[in-house]
Design an enzyme around this catalytic site. Structure first.
Site, PDB file in Angstrom:
ATOM      1  N   HIS A 129       0.849  -1.190   0.000  1.00 35.36           N
ATOM      2  CA  HIS A 129       0.000   0.000   0.000  1.00 35.36           C
ATOM      3  C   HIS A 129       0.881   1.234   0.000  1.00 35.36           C
ATOM      4  CE1 HIS A 129      -3.289   2.736   0.951  1.00 35.36           C
ATOM      5  NE2 HIS A 129      -4.109   1.745   0.684  1.00 35.36           N
ATOM      6  N   HIS A 130       0.479   2.222  -0.807  1.00 30.31           N
ATOM      7  CA  HIS A 130       1.325   3.404  -0.950  1.00 30.31           C
ATOM      8  C   HIS A 130       1.351   4.253   0.313  1.00 30.31           C
ATOM      9  CE1 HIS A 130       3.881   5.862  -3.309  1.00 30.31           C
ATOM     10  NE2 HIS A 130       3.430   5.440  -4.469  1.00 30.31           N
ATOM     11  N   ALA A 131       0.460   3.974   1.274  1.00 28.21           N
ATOM     12  CA  ALA A 131       0.515   4.687   2.551  1.00 28.21           C
ATOM     13  C   ALA A 131       1.690   4.211   3.404  1.00 28.21           C
ATOM     14  CB  ALA A 131      -0.797   4.488   3.323  1.00 28.21           C
TER      15      ALA A 131
END
Length: 464
Positions: A129-131
């Protein structure tokens, strides 16, 4: 922002597909040993972190905590392809894996070890996840698990290495935003307020750039003129949860030869063959717009006199030449357009570059907001798709004695942008990763095939 943007249809994870050829002396249980060795190693930060309050998606403040019940076998999984284990079967599996959301109650990443590829090969599909991490950190961590020496035997995987340190040069405009279009988006959006407070010069630069953005043809010349607007296409629809992934790989020297012949960049040649492929692909559905498709391109823009360190980050729009049948003419138009757009950025201050990039992305930001609220903005699209070029290592790399064959990025489609294409150079190849909405763009693998045909057409026309 990436947590807020997560929906069942618009998922904010990115991935990489890495096919390998194992060493000749690899035992039959080579992959099982590799996974067992990695299991015995400590899981390093941030790969052992999860959201403190994952069920409160729109909390005003998110934080990461250590997952005390980390489940190795949940995050690291083995899969095998159905016979014959070719690129088609691999693409089908990755399409399915990329369609599934990550579990945000756990550390948001997965590694799939894919076996039974043709010739005894295997692949790693890593999804994150890019978070959790940006492209810069992920690539640096991955690089630490690879070696230029085929004799090195180190089975540690990327999550067994501590996070790399970040060295920032004072005043650098960014680090690796150009390596991932989503990272570029956030950093560009962060520059909007700075443009307002950055002084009169930045405001003048920004105003001038916005007035002079649209690139059009006028006979044999390319001119810059008024309002920003891309033609509406099937690429600009709302997307479903399903994904389709396809790959293509070309010898670097083929693209390099064409760039030298026509005074273009490697990226210009890539855009030209992608434009030719898109032209044929959309003609199949009788959905080719009369005007050229427009691509959003994250770019590095280094001011004159800057001797290096960090990146100067910006974005430009470029025509794909999808309205042009002749391949050489298509390349010439793209080359002139990108050259003009880059020259425009070079004349701007770093602050204005960030704000200008944010302005280009504003409609896409509205599409992301629409994915959350269900209300889509009424303004026209500034671009139809994103094309990102990620420079990679020019020497062959190895993992635990296995030769890395290619690096295929798997990026993020969003509402209003059903296709995302990322290129990555590696060793003597250029690797294309096509990811799109399965329901809006059926038979996406045809686009990869048509891109190869467009390259052959350009080579033939260049020799004529």
């Amino acid at each position: 922002m990436f947590i807020y943007g997560e929906t069942s249809k618009s998922k904010m994870h990115v991935a990489g597909l890495l096919p390998f050829t194992p060493p000749a002396d690899a035992p039959s249980d080579y992959l099982r040993r590799m996974i067992d060795d990695a299991r015995r190693q400590e899981i390093q930060a941030p790969w052992n972190r999860k959201l403190a309050y994952p069920r409160l998606q729109f909390s005003p403040l998110h934080s990461w905590v250590v997952d005390e019940d980390f489940d190795f076998d949940y995050h690291v999984r083995r899969s095998a392809l159905a016979s014959p284990g070719d690129e088609r079967e691999l693409g089908i599996l990755v399409s399915r894996l990329h369609s599934n959301p990550l579990d945000l109650t756990r550390p948001p990443w997965e590694l799939h070890v894919i076996e039974a590829l043709e010739g005894g090969r295997f692949a790693l599909y890593a999804k994150v996840h890019h978070a959790l991490v940006d492209g810069y950190s992920a690539m640096r961590t991955l690089a630490r698990s690879l070696s230029t020496d085929p004799q090195t035997r180190d089975p540690r995987l990327f999550f067994n290495f501590p996070p790399p340190s970040r060295e920032r040069r004072a005043g650098a405009a960014g680090d690796a935003a150009s390596s991932n279009p989503v990272t570029a988006t956030l950093r560009a959006l962060a520059g909007v307020g700075s443009a307002v407070t950055g002084g009169v010069g930045s405001a003048v630069d920004l105003t001038s750039a916005l007035v002079n953005t649209q690139i059009r043809r006028d006979g044999d010349n390319v001119k810059i003129s008024g309002s920003v607007s891309a033609p509406h296409s099937i690429l600009n629809a709302r997307i479903s949860r399903n994904r389709r992934f396809a790959t293509q790989q070309y010898d670097f020297d083929r693209l390099k030869k064409l760039s030298s012949q026509h005074g273009s960049t490697i990226n210009d040649v890539a855009l030209a063959i992608l434009g030719g492929g898109l032209r044929k692909f959309l003609l199949d559905f009788d959905k080719l717009p009369e005007r050229s498709l427009v691509a959003f391109l994250p770019v590095n823009v280094r001011p004159k006199g800057d001797e290096g360190g960090g990146n100067a980050v910006g974005a430009i729009l470029a025509p794909m030449g999808s309205d042009i049948e002749d391949p050489v003419e298509r390349l010439d138009v793209i080359t002139a357009a990108t050259r003009a757009a880059k020259a425009q950025l070079q004349s701007m201050s770093p602050t204005a570059i960030l704000a200008y990039s944010a302005a280009l992305l504003a409609p896409a930001g509205g599409q992301i907001a629409g994915a959350v609220t269900g209300v889509q903005p009424p303004w026209p699209h500034t671009f139809n798709l994103c094309v990102s070029n990620v420079p990679g290592p020019r020497e062959p790399l190895y993992f635990n004695g296995s030769r890395l064959e290619a690096t295929y990025p798997v990026s993020i489609p969003i509402h209003g942008m059903a296709l995302n294409i990322t290129l990555q150079s590696y060793a003597d190849t250029v690797n294309f990763g096509f990811v799109g909405c399965r329901d809006r763009l059926p038979h996406l693998q045809r686009l990869a095939v048509y891109t190869g045909e467009a390259l052959s057409d350009l080579e033939a026309a260049s020799e004529a």
